[in-house]
Every structure is written in C-alpha cells, then in structure tokens.
Write a protein that holds these residues in place. Structure first.
Motif, mmCIF file in Angstrom:
data_model
loop_
_atom_site.group_PDB
_atom_site.id
_atom_site.type_symbol
_atom_site.label_atom_id
_atom_site.label_comp_id
_atom_site.label_asym_id
_atom_site.label_seq_id
_atom_site.Cartn_x
_atom_site.Cartn_y
_atom_site.Cartn_z
ATOM 1 N N SER A 44 47.612 44.096 68.042
ATOM 2 C CA SER A 44 47.144 42.710 68.168
ATOM 3 C C SER A 44 45.705 42.610 68.651
ATOM 4 N N GLY A 45 45.083 43.756 68.971
ATOM 5 C CA GLY A 45 43.754 43.728 69.560
ATOM 6 C C GLY A 45 42.643 43.582 68.536
ATOM 7 N N LEU A 46 41.420 43.789 69.016
ATOM 8 C CA LEU A 46 40.211 43.591 68.224
ATOM 9 C C LEU A 46 39.642 44.930 67.781
ATOM 10 N N VAL A 47 39.198 45.004 66.530
ATOM 11 C CA VAL A 47 38.524 46.195 66.017
ATOM 12 C C VAL A 47 37.052 45.856 65.823
ATOM 13 N N MET A 48 36.192 46.511 66.578
ATOM 14 C CA MET A 48 34.744 46.287 66.492
ATOM 15 C C MET A 48 34.080 47.492 65.844
ATOM 16 N N SER A 49 32.862 47.294 65.373
ATOM 17 C CA SER A 49 32.096 48.406 64.819
ATOM 18 C C SER A 49 31.417 49.189 65.931
ATOM 19 N N ASP A 50 31.125 50.461 65.654
ATOM 20 C CA ASP A 50 30.146 51.155 66.475
ATOM 21 C C ASP A 50 28.801 50.481 66.233
ATOM 22 N N TRP A 51 27.856 50.734 67.111
ATOM 23 C CA TRP A 51 26.583 50.021 67.082
ATOM 24 C C TRP A 51 25.792 50.391 65.819
ATOM 25 N N PHE A 52 25.499 49.385 64.992
ATOM 26 C CA PHE A 52 24.763 49.525 63.729
ATOM 27 C C PHE A 52 25.570 50.271 62.663
ATOM 28 N N ALA A 53 26.883 50.366 62.825
ATOM 29 C CA ALA A 53 27.695 51.121 61.867
ATOM 30 C C ALA A 53 28.095 50.313 60.642
ATOM 31 N N THR A 54 28.123 48.992 60.737
ATOM 32 C CA THR A 54 28.627 48.172 59.640
ATOM 33 C C THR A 54 27.643 48.173 58.476
ATOM 34 N N LYS A 55 28.172 48.434 57.268
ATOM 35 C CA LYS A 55 27.318 48.609 56.095
ATOM 36 C C LYS A 55 27.449 47.480 55.076
ATOM 37 N N SER A 56 28.367 46.526 55.300
ATOM 38 C CA SER A 56 28.626 45.528 54.271
ATOM 39 C C SER A 56 29.188 44.260 54.898
#
Length: 791
Positions: free
Chosen positions: A215-227
C-alpha cells in the motif's frame, strides 16, 4: 480520525495532482494547503540522517555502516538503530529516511556494498524489517532501496541487469518482500531485463503492489526517471528530485491524450497522501519531541561505540592474543590508525561532530603504553583538508570559508564549511544563480605541503602563489560533478598562518567544490622502516589497514579486493619484526589478506562511525566483545567467487550465477574455497555443541541444540542453520539463526526456527511458488565450521 484520501484526490484538478507527484526541491515535496497537505521532508539515511543539505547541513550523528551493524546478526540491534535514526530525523523534522539499502552483495567488487547488509536474502530481509519497525514505530517512514537488481555501480544509469525470474524472486526481491511494511520504496537507476527500474510494470505493479498487496509509495532514485507515460503506467508514484523532471506538463498531456488513465494518477497521489498521513504531514501537524540526544552527547557516544564494537568480527586469534593485555606495550601502526575511515563515499556521507581515530581511542584507553606510527599512503586521490590542516580565516574553526557570487560579483551567500567542501546547486537557500565561488583557508603548518582544489570549473589560485587552470568532468559517469569531481594539487612552501585562496568560475550548475591540503608524502621505505623499529620495540604490534572512500563509494566499483598502496608490504614487514601482530581491517567489504598466516590475530572493524576509535579500542581490549559474524563471504583471491564482474558488456550485466551467489556458490563447488565463510566469527568464547535434534517438522522445521561456552569469558554465540536441499540443482541456503549470551562453563538450550520462505522455489512453468523437497539441515558456526547435520 480517518481521512477519506480518495475524496481529497478527487477534489484536485489534473495539473494540481500531477504537480504533487514531482519533488519541490532536492529533498522536499510540494504542500497543498487546500487539502491539508503539508511539506514532506526527505533525507538520505543509511549511516545518519543528513537532513535537507548535501554538505552544508547541521551536525548529525554518524552511525556504523550497514555491514558492520548487520554483522551483529541481531534484529534487536537493527531495531535500536531504527529508533535512534528516528530520533535524529525528528530533531530535524524529517518525515522520510531514505534507507535501508537492501540490495545483496552479489560481487565483492560492488562499490556501494557498504550501505547494504549482506549477500544473504534472509539475513538482509529480517534485519531490514527490524530497522523499518524501529523507524516507523516513531512515525518516521523508511524507504527500501534500490528496487531491484542494483548490486553494482559501473554504468549504473544505463546498465541492464539480466536476471531470470526465479533468481529475481528467490534472491533479489525477497528482502523487499520481507521488509514490505516499509511505507516507501525507491526504484533504482538500472534497467532490469531491458526495462528501466522506474518503468517496471512487472516488478512494481504485478509483484509489489498486486501480489504483495503493498500500500506504500514507490519513488524514483534521484534523477532516475526517464519517461512520463511509461513510468506512470509502470507503477512509479513519485519522481525525485524537483522541481524539474520528466512528468509535469508532459504527464498532464499524456493523460489528456489517453496514454495514461487518470485513475493511475489518482492511485499515485492517494499513495502519496497515505504516506503523508502516516508521517503526520496531512491534516493536523504532528508534534516533534524535544529535547533529543545531541550527536556528541554522552548517551549517543555510548550507543554508537557499543553498536560498532559489538558488530566487529574476530577472524583469527592464534594463541588468544586478543583481547590485548593492558600491561603490554603496543606499537599502533598504519595510516588508518591515524586517519580512520568511518564512513563510505557518496550520498551516505554526513557531517558528524567528530570522527575518533583508532590512535585517539587506543591512546585514551592505554595512555603512554601506545606508540603511534603513521603508515604508507592509502589513497591515489587526495581528499578535502581535514584534521585542522586548514582553518576558517574568519573564525579559526577547522574548515574553510566559501563565498558564492552571482555574475555581477554580488555575494549570494557566505558559508563556513567544516569539511572543507561545499555543494553548489543543491544546498542553496537564496535567489539567484551562482557564477563563481571564492574558497579560502588558513594553513596551520609550516614547510613543504600540497595544496589544491576540487570541482568542475575554471580556477585561479591567488595565494600563496598565482596559478590558473581548468578542471572538467571526464564524462565517465553520471553525477561525477557531485560524487567524484576532478581535482588538482601543487606543492608550496608555506608558513603557519598563510592563507590559501582560490576562485572558481562555474561551468556546471551543480557541483561539489573544496580545498585540499596535506603534507608532502614520505617515501614508502622510510615509513616501513619506522614501523619495523616501533614493532620490534613493543610487546604487540597493532597494524590498521583498510580501504577508503575511493573504493567504497557510490558511483564507482572496485577493480580488485587487494588493499591499496603498500599496505600488504607494511603488514609483512611488521609481522617479521614484532613479537605478536594484530591486524585491524578498517573496511566494510572483503579484502585480500596474503599475510594472514603470518599474523596472530585479525579484527574486521568495518566503517565504525564517529566513535570508531573508541569502539576498536573497546573490542581489542575486550571491554565490549566483538561478537560479529561475517555477512559476506571473503574470496581467497580476485575472481575466486561465483559472481565477479561488475562491468556490463554491450550494456548488459548477466546474472549468470543465478541463485548461487556468495556462500551458496562456494559450497556447491562453483568457486574455490573462500578465505572466510559467511557466518564466520570467533568472538571471545569457545563453543561446544551437543544434543542437536529436529524438534518440529512441517513446512518450516525447527532445530534445537545445547551450546556450551568452554572459554574463560562470557560470550555471545550465533547458532546458524542452513538447508542443503535434496535437489542437486538447488543451492544451500541460510534458513534461520538465533543467538544467546552464555557465561564461561555454562550451557544454554536453544531452538532455531527456520523460515518457510527459504523452503520454497519459484516454478517458472506454473509461475507459482512450490515447496522444495526435503533435505539436510546443517547446524553451523558458518559453513566452514559445521557442528551437526540433521534430517
């Protein structure tokens, strides 16, 4: 009172929803007062809660590193660490601590292994779950990282980890599953089987959120998101950092174009609001306890000394040379003795109140009986000035003065930097853009010294002599400007009180900058000669060797397990001259020990945190038993391990060893006999096992045994149970352990309950879990010391 999170989400329009799904700054999220959402504050946290600043933050406690804490094999210790980190977070009003790191030690070359617990998924998972409980029992969110197959640093932003489904589920996802009560998870930089970790529909949606019911939150590592759309549809809930990023207007447009259903956005935001509710940032503002222990308070010093010393591991102790006799004359030798490495490099670094060296700690305990001799050089890359070499010209405090200026020459900020370095572009609290920076420090010594600068830009040194040059990033890795910026040093003749001043014109918006200062190195021959003379005149020589943040760091992997510099030669020379030789290894991960048979004792000390020197002294003298057990198998030579290479080929890093990593592969004969097995550790007791029996069958059997302390000191034992499956294609694996403290001559009856999750395997045909056929249970003190076999 329960808040209707879905209604809060529905009350916002699409742009407002999407805005909340990217950070507001490096470590904060946007508030939304209209729905009662306050600012959420994140902090890096594996070895201390640094706060909202990368280098310019407040003084905080520096904890022992993860492998040292995990070496206690004690869930109670990791729970205590979680509680203490929660206190550190609450003192700064931080809501989310970005830890624990629960990637496995696949290859001992991994540069970031010091942040992670172990090569074993059960040990990692149980310890991580305890750490999470300690944090979250106090209303501070933990963040499991890095999801998933993120076991090395080479090409970390582009590498494709190629992992079969059984290995992924049985090994690399298991710690995340076991600790999935954590309120947040961080998706990694790498690709997994051709798909970015931030777009992993299979892992994030199908396994974590659906199969586990997370039920928790999934965040990106810093500057990891590509799209935009692929990441949003792939299960990522939050992009970090902010305020810029690939979502924003692009994600709004993708929703309106039908590429992302708005219900997906609503689910992401509802998870974020649940996190905010859990940490007290939604609705009525939470209260923050005060006062809390200060980083240099007596209570914190005691806690950190005890935690570090307890995890230290006695690898060898011929003739019971340890613990040291307090009447002996001790020659303490080595660069790591006088400049002890207490933390790894990268985002795990903090600004501690002090870092106690082994020289300081052992001298405080034994006084004039200790003779301290510096060792050979251990670095190829100098570090920012330390140990009072440079002081702030304005205040006289250890550190440097940094003045940040805009393009017109106006002062934006004047900073005191106790670590002789500062971050520009991530630690800034002012309006305006930094165009240049002036760095200065007063030299505290006289003679021939090396002075230099660190950071990307065009440099002009004005004092003590004029120089101009440019430094540029090599382009070999993401984040080089922040994590391993270029540097240059030059030799100068100075007098105490001279000012060293340099100005840099920035060529990058974000970077780490600092001043470097150190004594001109002596020859290796002269250093070793001094060490040999000191060793020959003492009753016992204690040589402290190890690694540095050059090898144990974010963004860089090792190329060898050998000790840097001429440290092996130093140990050999001392061992040839000393009556007795003890080696203390100041490193978080395995090193090669070609001199092992020629020394009397070896104490593995990890990266012991701010009280490191006091902890090493307590362990050497037996004031606190170094009762640790290894969490990683130590290979006997470079390459002599089931998994070795961390270098991608054509962008891919195949996990060809499957589930046979570490001790599993060694035991199956897929790699040579190791120098030391996972679970090895002698402590200061001597142990006998008897009446070992299977006491319960079923899905997860239990084993009981009587353990007797045949030694002369009260000691803690860790009874380990491994399953050797009947199926020949399945590796041996740790299935349970327990510990107890027993007085000399006394016995204890213990029961070890095995964990059912290690009795299963993933069937790729049925795409489901099946139970392993029965096998043998090995009762052991590490797989190199099996005491009984039951079935």
């Amino acid at each position: 009172m329960t808040t209707d999170l879905a209604s809060l989400v529905k009350s916002l329009d699409l742009p407002a929803k999407v805005r909340l799904l990217t950070g507001a700054s490096a470590f904060t999220l946007h508030p939304a007062p209209e729905i009662g959402l306050g600012e959420l504050r994140f902090s890096d946290g594996p070895t201390g809660v640094r706060g909202l600043k990368f280098t310019a933050g407040r003084v905080v406690s520096l904890f022992p590193n993860a492998t040292l804490l995990a070496s206690t094999w004690d869930e109670g210790v990791l729970h205590e660490v979680g509680v203490l980190l929660a206190e550190e977070a609450m003192a700064q009003q931080i809501h989310v601590v970005l830890g624990p790191t629960i990637n496995l030690h696949r290859s001992a070359l991994g540069g970031r292994l010091f942040e992670a617990y172990s090569e074993d998924p059960l040990l990692t998972g149980k310890l991580a779950a305890a750490y999470v409980r300690g944090l979250q029992d106090n209303g501070i969110a933990a963040c499991l990282k890095h999801l998933v197959a993120n076991e090395s640093e080479t090409d970390r932003n582009t590498v494709d980890s190629v992992v079969d489904e059984a290995t992924l589920r049985e090994l690399y996802l298991l710690p995340f599953e076991m600790a999935s009560d954590a309120w947040s998870i961080m998706a990694a930089y790498n690709d997994v089987n051709g798909v970015p970790a931030t777009e992993q529909h299979h892992v994030i949606n199908e396994i974590v959120k659906d199969a586990w019911g997370y039920s928790g939150l999934v965040m990106s590592d810093w500057f990891a998101t590509k799209s935009a759309a692929p990441a949003a549809n792939g299960g990522l809930d939050l992009v970090m950092p902010g305020p810029a990023g690939p979502w924003g207007d692009a994600l709004v447009a993708d929703v309106r174009a039908g590429l992302v259903d708005e219900s997906v956005i609503d689910d992401h935001l509802q998870r974020l609001l649940l996190l905010a509710q859990r940490v007290g940032a939604l609705g009525a503002e939470r209260s923050w306890p005060s006062p809390l222990p200060l980083p240099d308070s007596p209570v914190r010093r005691e806690q950190l000394t005890r935690l570090a010393a307890t995890g230290m591991t006695v690898l060898r102790n011929t003739g019971d040379v340890l613990p040291l006799d307090r009447t002996q004359r001790v020659a303490l030798i080595g660069r790591h003795a006088v400049e002890t490495i207490d933390m790894g490099g990268g985002s795990a670094q903090v600004n501690p109140p002090h870092q106690v060296s082994v020289a300081t700690g052992l001298t405080a305990a034994l006084g004039a009986q200790v003779t301290v001799v510096d060792g050979v050089d251990v670095r190829t890359r100098p570090v920012p000035a330390r140990d009072g070499f440079l002081t702030d010209p304005a205040t006289g405090a250890d550190g440097i003065r940094v003045t940040l200026l805009d393009a017109s020459g106006e002062v934006l900020e004047d900073r005191f930097c106790p670590q002789a370095k500062t971050m520009v572009g991530m630690d800034d609290d002012f309006d305006g853009t930094v165009a240049s920076a002036r760095l200065s420090g007063r030299v505290s010594v006289s003679g021939s010294v090396e002075l230099g600068v660190m950071g990307v830009g065009d440099w002009t040194v004005t004092e003590p002599a004029p120089l101009s040059y440019s430094l540029r990033a090599s382009g070999n890795g993401f984040g080089e400007e922040v994590l391993t910026p270029p540097l240059r040093t030059d030799r100068f003749d100075v007098s105490a009180g001279d000012i060293f001043t340099a100005t840099v014109t920035l060529t990058t918006p974000v970077g780490l900058f600092g001043l470097i200062a150190f004594h001109t190195p002596r020859s290796t021959v002269d250093v070793i000669d001094d060490a040999v003379r000191a060793a020959a005149g003492a009753d016992v020589a204690v040589v402290v060797v190890g690694l540095t943040e050059e090898q144990e760091t974010e963004s860089v992997d090792k190329s060898t397990l050998g000790l840097p510099g001429a440290q092996d030669a130093l140990v050999e020379a001392v061992a040839g001259a000393a009556r007795r030789t003890v080696v203390v290894v100041n490193a978080a991960t395995p090193v090669l020990m070609p001199w092992l048979s020629r020394v009397d004792a070896v104490l593995w000390a990890g990266l012991p945190g701010q009280e490191g020197g006091h902890a090493v002294a307590a362990a050497l003298l037996g004031d606190i038993e170094p009762a640790g057990r290894l969490v990683t198998t130590f290979p006997a030579a470079d390459g002599a391990a089931p998994a070795w290479s961390v270098t991608p080929v054509d962008g891919k890093l195949p996990y060809t060893e499957g589930t046979f990593i570490g001790y599993r592969g060694h035991f199956a004969g897929r790699a040579p006999e190791p120098a030391f097995w996972l679970g090895h550790g002698l402590g200061y007791g001597k142990w006998e096992y008897s009446d070992v029996r299977l006491v319960a069958g079923g899905e997860a059997p239990a084993v009981s045994a009587t353990v007797t302390n045949a030694g002369a000191r009260t000691s803690r034992e860790v009874v380990q149970v491994y399953l050797r499956p009947a199926e020949s294609d399945e590796p041996v694996r740790l299935v349970g352990w327990t510990s107890m403290t027993v007085a000399p001559g006394e016995s204890a009856r213990v029961t070890v309950r095995t964990d059912g999750r290690l009795w299963r395997k993933w069937d790729t045909t049925s795409e489901s879990w099946t139970r392993l056929a029965d096998g043998e249970l090995l009762v052991a003190r590490g797989l190199g010391d099996i005491r009984a076999v039951v079935s």
